[in-house]
Design a protein around this motif. Structure first.
Motif, short mmCIF file in Angstrom:
data_model
loop_
_atom_site.label_atom_id
_atom_site.label_comp_id
_atom_site.label_asym_id
_atom_site.label_seq_id
_atom_site.Cartn_x
_atom_site.Cartn_y
_atom_site.Cartn_z
N ILE A 36 24.07 -2.91 -36.95
CA ILE A 36 22.88 -3.08 -37.78
C ILE A 36 22.11 -1.99 -37.04
CG2 ILE A 36 21.06 -4.53 -38.44
CD1 ILE A 36 22.70 -6.89 -37.37
N SER A 37 21.37 -1.24 -38.14
CA SER A 37 20.30 -0.03 -37.88
C SER A 37 19.35 -0.20 -38.97
CB SER A 37 21.21 1.30 -37.71
OG SER A 37 21.90 1.56 -38.96
N ALA A 38 18.17 0.55 -38.58
CA ALA A 38 17.24 0.72 -39.47
C ALA A 38 16.54 -0.47 -40.12
CB ALA A 38 17.55 1.81 -40.69
N VAL A 39 16.34 -1.39 -39.16
CA VAL A 39 15.56 -2.77 -39.57
C VAL A 39 14.23 -2.71 -39.98
CG1 VAL A 39 15.27 -5.05 -38.99
CG2 VAL A 39 17.51 -4.00 -38.43
#
Lengths: 191, 500
Positions: free
Chosen positions: A162-165
């Motif tokens: 998961i990235s760029a939350v």
């Protein structure tokens, strides 16, 4: 004329003629009768030597191939052991299909799910039958359910990043955007 | 060809005598001596009338007595013939052959004929002298060709008188420096006298006489010999010298005794000695147990190069010798060619069988190896190698991916924010910048102290390294609250892949 010349020739000349004829016949008979067999024998001996060499090389190559095969089998087992940690094309499809139900289970609603075409592996480790697929996911819900969703996704059985939350408060609800990266093992790890 | 055996054949008008000598460690040994009468139809007046018949007769004799005919020396049976000593002028130098040819041209009986000749330079301190022999080549060639044709290989032809001298030379002539030696050889109505002074040949005289059995002939024979002695006594003043007389060629004891008696009557102070077949062991150096014709023995000795070199002539025509050599060469060539052809014929099956053996061995080896074709083997090896490499690389990728953990734990961050946010602080926006491990929090707060507290609490959070307020201001929308922006430097997750 020739017969007369031969008849009147000296014994030395006759002998010379006979000698020449004998030498000529000898050379030709050698060329016609023996030489082809000699050449055949040489060729057969060369072929035998080559065959022997080929057999030896063949045995070595066969042994090497068997070793490579055994190594490949061993590697295949190791790959198989790691295989379950990664998505296959099939499980990837199932994951994206089940994503909505996962969100709903956590009390959030998916507002957007878009697959990113030509996605680049952020870790730059893919290749050799392992590809990275990315999707942009937006959900809306309460803070805790969103946290739970993130926790569930982070703990997913297969490798999932998961990235760029980002979070934005909208009225009393929160809209959360993120990028999901999954790693897919093509053809179940077999080539 | 056996070079240890030689056969001497003396052909005279009344008989043929054969003597075979063998070279042994002890010396020359007489193996066999044979005598056979001839007829006038074969030889007469010293000339061979029927060479083929004579050759056949010789062959039959040899076959009957098991005599080797590889090396035969014949006595000269041709009239007219020449045997004499010639003085050679000093200006001749080394061109002796031409001198001999010129000399022979002046010999009337052989004029216009093809002459077979030979010469030997005599040892003489006073002058260069030649022993010269010659005869009509046609007469010699006939018997030589006839003999060669039926396997009697003629190696040489020599005057019988020379052969007789050679036979007795070792016992009666050599080393006799105190006396003159006269050897008289009688054969075919011809008397040949040799005089040796100081063991060197000095004089030869050939005279025609009638049969020695005739009393008149004995007288003529005696007169001829006495005249030679007188010539030496008168012309050369050789009074002081002793003389010894040896008579050869008179094979009949009776005739010999008559000749000796006659000579002794005229030469009472001198020794007269007849060399008879019965006394061959005493007269020659050969080992023998039977009687033999001294001439035949001397001819056979010639083959072994015995006797003085200056008494060695060979009147075998060059043409027959060449023809014989040519025939021999042709025979050798034919045999060589036959052997070569046979070897060629034999080589083919040998090579074929070898080829078959090699091919069988190769086929057997191929069958035993039980390997797939090389192309397939290469493909298989490449496939296995390629697959192993692919799997190895894939395993590397998978291991790396497995080991790579989530860099930022967003759930943990949200939980930390949830736990640490003060009651009167609100978050309106949160954005993370994973590339530089930062997070921006924007929101509203009732007081500045609460914002400050939130910042301090976040800074103490395990997910943050630092937290700082970027901006605080009164909310421009007129709520009366305080708007803030906070920058949080995130701490990376613990490096524990199993933490997931």
């Amino acid at each position: 004329m020739l017969v007369n010349a031969y008849a009147k020739s000296s014994p030395v000349s006759r002998l010379a003629v006979l000698l020449f004829a004998a030498v000529f016949a000898g050379i030709n008979s050698w060329d016609w009768l023996v030489n082809p067999h000699v050449l055949s024998l040489k060729a057969a001996q060369t072929y035998a030597a080559q065959t022997d060499s080929f057999c030896k090389k063949g045995r070595i190559m066969h042994a090497a191939a068997q070793l490579q095969k055994m190594e490949a089998q061993k590697l295949s087992v190791e790959v198989k052991a790691l295989e379950k940690r990664f998505f296959s094309l099939e499980t990837a499809q199932i994951f994206f299909t089940e994503l909505e139900s996962i969100a709903n289970q956590n009390g959030v609603t998916i507002t957007s799910l878009k697959l990113i075409e030509n996605a680049q592996d952020p870790k730059q480790l893919t290749g050799n039958g392992v590809s990275c697929h990315q999707a942009s996911l937006s959900v809306i819900g309460k803070f805790v359910p969103i946290t739970n969703l993130l926790k569930q996704l982070s703990d997913y059985e297969q490798k999932l990043d998961i990235s760029a939350v980002s979070l934005i408060t909208k009225n009393d609800r929160i809209e959360c955007s993120m990028i999901l990266s999954i790693y897919v093992l093509e053809q179940g790890g077999k080539k | 060809m056996n070079n240890k055996l030689a056969l001497g054949i003396n052909i005279s008008s009344d008989q043929i005598t054969l003597a075979m000598l063998k070279k042994t460690r002890q010396g020359l040994t007489l193996v066999k001596a044979v005598t056979s009468p001839t007829t006038e139809s074969v030889i007469a007046a010293g000339n061979i009338k029927n060479p083929a018949q004579l050759a056949r007769m010789i062959k039959d004799l040899c076959s009957k007595h098991k005599l080797n005919t590889s090396n035969v020396i014949l006595s000269l049976a041709a009239r007219p013939s020449l045997l004499r000593i010639t003085d050679m002028p000093r200006e001749v130098g080394g061109n002796v052959k031409q001198f001999v040819k010129d000399e022979l041209k002046h010999y009337a009986p052989l004029a216009g004929k093809t002459v077979s000749h030979d010469f030997a330079i005599l040892k003489n301190a006073k002058a260069n002298r030649l022993l010269l022999g010659a005869a009509d080549e046609d007469k010699i060639a006939g018997i030589v060709k006839a003999c060669n044709r039926i396997g009697v290989i003629i190696r040489g032809i020599e005057p019988a008188a020379l052969a007789a001298v050679r036979a007795i030379y070792a016992k009666h002539i050599t080393k006799k420096f105190d006396s003159n030696i006269l050897v008289a050889h009688v054969q075919d109505n011809s008397l040949t006298c040799f005089v040796f002074r100081d063991a060197l040949l000095d004089f030869i005289k050939v005279t025609a006489i009638s049969s020695p059995a005739d009393p008149d002939s004995i007288q003529a024979f005696t007169d001829e010999i006495v005249s030679v002695k007188q010539y030496y006594q008168l012309e050369l003043s050789q009074n002081a010298k002793n003389w010894e007389f040896f008579i050869t060629g008179i094979n009949s004891m009776q005739n010999s005794e008559a000749a000796v008696k006659s000579l002794q009557a005229h030469l009472p102070q001198n020794r007269v000695y007849p060399c008879l077949p019965q006394s061959i062991q005493a007269d020659t150096s050969i080992i023998c147990s039977t009687s033999a014709d001294p001439v035949a023995v001397g001819l056979a000795m010639r083959f072994f190069d015995l006797g003085p070199a200056e008494l060695k002539l060979n009147l075998l025509p060059a043409s027959t010798d060449d023809a014989h050599n040519l025939q021999k060469f042709g025979l050798v060539m034919a045999n060589t060619a036959a052997a070569a052809f046979l070897s060629v014929l034999l080589a083919v099956p040998v090579l074929k069988s070898k080829l078959q053996i090699v091919q069988d061995a190769t086929a057997k080896q191929l069958k035993a190896s039980d390997l797939p074709p090389m192309e397939k083997l290469l493909t298989t090896q490449n496939q296995h190698t390629g697959r192993a490499k692919y799997l190895k690389d894939q395993l590397t990728v998978l291991t790396s991916l497995s080991m790579a953990k989530q860099e930022i734990d967003y759930a943990q961050i949200l939980r930390e924010v949830q736990h640490r946010i003060p009651r009167n602080v609100q978050i309106t926006k949160m954005a993370t910048q994973p590339e530089n491990f930062t997070m921006t929090l924007s929101g509203l707060a009732a007081t500045y102290e609460e914002v400050n507290m939130f910042t301090k609490l976040m800074a103490r959070s395990p997910v943050a390294r630092t937290a700082s307020l970027i901006k605080t201001e009164v909310d421009p929308t007129g709520t009366g609250l305080l708007s803030y922006n906070m920058l949080v430097n995130l701490a990376p997750m613990e490096n524990d892949p199993n933490a997931r």
